[in-house]
Design a protein around this motif. Structure first.
Motif, short mmCIF file in Angstrom:
data_model
loop_
_atom_site.label_atom_id
_atom_site.label_comp_id
_atom_site.label_asym_id
_atom_site.label_seq_id
_atom_site.Cartn_x
_atom_site.Cartn_y
_atom_site.Cartn_z
N SER A 152 0.83 -1.21 0.00
CA SER A 152 0.00 0.00 0.00
C SER A 152 0.86 1.26 0.00
N LYS A 153 1.96 1.23 0.76
CA LYS A 153 2.81 2.41 0.85
C LYS A 153 3.64 2.61 -0.42
N GLU A 154 4.11 1.49 -0.99
CA GLU A 154 4.93 1.58 -2.20
C GLU A 154 4.10 1.93 -3.43
N ASN A 155 2.80 1.64 -3.38
CA ASN A 155 1.94 1.84 -4.55
C ASN A 155 0.64 2.47 -4.09
N ARG A 156 0.64 3.78 -3.97
CA ARG A 156 -0.55 4.49 -3.50
C ARG A 156 -1.73 4.23 -4.43
N GLY A 157 -2.86 3.95 -3.83
CA GLY A 157 -4.06 3.68 -4.61
C GLY A 157 -4.16 2.25 -5.11
N LEU A 158 -3.22 1.39 -4.70
CA LEU A 158 -3.26 0.00 -5.13
C LEU A 158 -4.55 -0.66 -4.67
N SER A 159 -5.27 -1.29 -5.60
CA SER A 159 -6.55 -1.90 -5.24
C SER A 159 -6.66 -3.36 -5.68
N LYS A 160 -6.00 -3.71 -6.78
CA LYS A 160 -6.11 -5.07 -7.30
C LYS A 160 -4.72 -5.58 -7.67
N VAL A 161 -4.44 -6.82 -7.29
CA VAL A 161 -3.15 -7.41 -7.63
C VAL A 161 -3.34 -8.78 -8.26
N ASN A 207 -8.63 -8.81 -5.21
CA ASN A 207 -9.14 -7.44 -5.13
C ASN A 207 -8.99 -7.01 -3.67
N LEU A 208 -7.92 -6.29 -3.38
CA LEU A 208 -7.60 -5.94 -1.99
C LEU A 208 -8.70 -5.12 -1.34
N LYS A 209 -9.34 -4.27 -2.11
CA LYS A 209 -10.39 -3.41 -1.58
C LYS A 209 -11.65 -4.20 -1.21
N SER A 210 -11.81 -5.38 -1.82
CA SER A 210 -13.03 -6.16 -1.61
C SER A 210 -12.87 -7.29 -0.61
N VAL A 211 -11.65 -7.53 -0.15
CA VAL A 211 -11.45 -8.59 0.85
C VAL A 211 -12.20 -8.18 2.12
N PRO A 212 -13.17 -8.98 2.57
CA PRO A 212 -13.94 -8.62 3.76
C PRO A 212 -13.05 -8.29 4.95
N SER A 213 -13.49 -7.35 5.75
CA SER A 213 -12.67 -6.82 6.83
C SER A 213 -12.28 -7.88 7.87
N GLU A 214 -13.04 -8.97 7.95
CA GLU A 214 -12.72 -9.98 8.96
C GLU A 214 -11.48 -10.81 8.59
N ASP A 274 0.64 -5.18 -10.06
CA ASP A 274 -0.46 -4.22 -9.99
C ASP A 274 -1.39 -4.49 -11.17
N GLU A 275 -2.58 -4.95 -10.90
CA GLU A 275 -3.49 -5.35 -11.97
C GLU A 275 -3.90 -4.16 -12.83
N ASN A 276 -3.94 -2.98 -12.27
CA ASN A 276 -4.38 -1.81 -13.03
C ASN A 276 -3.30 -1.31 -13.99
N THR A 277 -2.06 -1.27 -13.54
CA THR A 277 -0.97 -0.76 -14.38
C THR A 277 -0.20 -1.87 -15.10
N LYS A 278 -0.40 -3.13 -14.65
CA LYS A 278 0.30 -4.29 -15.20
C LYS A 278 1.79 -4.27 -14.86
N GLN A 279 2.18 -3.46 -13.88
CA GLN A 279 3.57 -3.38 -13.48
C GLN A 279 3.86 -4.37 -12.35
N GLU A 280 4.96 -5.09 -12.48
CA GLU A 280 5.37 -6.02 -11.44
C GLU A 280 5.93 -5.23 -10.26
N ILE A 281 5.35 -5.44 -9.08
CA ILE A 281 5.77 -4.71 -7.88
C ILE A 281 6.94 -5.39 -7.21
#
Length: 210
Positions: free
Chosen positions: A14-23, A114-121, A153-160
């Motif tokens: 998250s810190k290395e890739n601001r706005g990261l949502s899907k991997v 989808n990191l944003k969709s993983v349930p909080s539990e 990073d699924e959005n940019t296709k860049q390997e993190i």
């Protein structure tokens, strides 16, 4: 630029890739060419069920979702018999249709998260690979080379980041490649693990976290 990790190292995604949502989690491996004189290269088929031939390797990628570090429900195991988590946040992409392996272009297996969709539990996702029917076939990860896990990073296709497993795993039937986990700031991190087990199947592997 890809960050190359060593065993035990971690990266704050998250810190290395601001706005990261899907991997996309890519996992790869090759069969040692000395294992089979009849089958050069490797034969990995996720959905084919495998054969009883010692020459055929059927390696399966696995994602285990944990709550407070514990495996609590069978449906939290994403693998060839359950390709999608009920939350739709973790999806196994199935077999690599191009037949590519770690030594060629492309991953042998892929898991979408989808990191944003993983349930909080859920606070952790264990990422592993197992050899189907390894024990009766007398197969193990010592027969496999060039193993790796990478996070894209699924959005940019860049390997993190990428972790090339350098250990030898004689007699191992499963290897835990890495872990995605949420820290106390609700940021996602990845840790390179590289630990092996002798479990008979993916369910036994998951039970380690009960």
């Amino acid at each position: 630029m890809t960050i190359k990790l060593k065993k035990g190292e971690r990266i704050n995604l998250s810190k290395e890739n601001r706005g990261l949502s899907k991997v996309l989690v890519g996992l790869g491996w090759d069969e040692n060419s000395s294992n089979s004189s009849n089958n050069p290269g490797c034969l990995f088929a996720l959905l084919g069920g495998g054969s009883d031939s010692d020459d055929d390797f059927d390696c399966d990628a696995v994602a285990i979702l944990l709550q407070n570090g514990k495996f609590t429900k069978r449906e939290d195991l994403v693998f060839y018999n359950n390709l999608k988590h009920r939350s739709d946040s973790v999806v196994h992409m199935g077999d690599n249709l191009t037949g590519n392996t770690a030594g060629e272009k492309g991953d042998a297996e892929q898991i979408f998260v989808n990191l944003k969709s993983v349930p909080s539990e859920y606070d952790k996702i264990v990422l592993a690979v197992g050899i189907y029917r390894a024990l009766p076939r007398h197969q193990h990860f010592g027969m496999i080379k060039n193993t790796y896990i990478r996070i894209v990073d699924e959005n940019t296709k860049q390997e993190i980041c990428r972790y090339n497993l350098t250990d030898n795993y004689p007699n191992a039937t499963h290897v835990i490649f890495g872990e995605l986990y949420r820290d106390n700031k609700n940021e996602w991190q990845f840790q390179a693990v590289g630990e092996s087990t002798r479990d008979e199947n993916v369910c036994q592997l998951a039970s380690r976290y009960e």
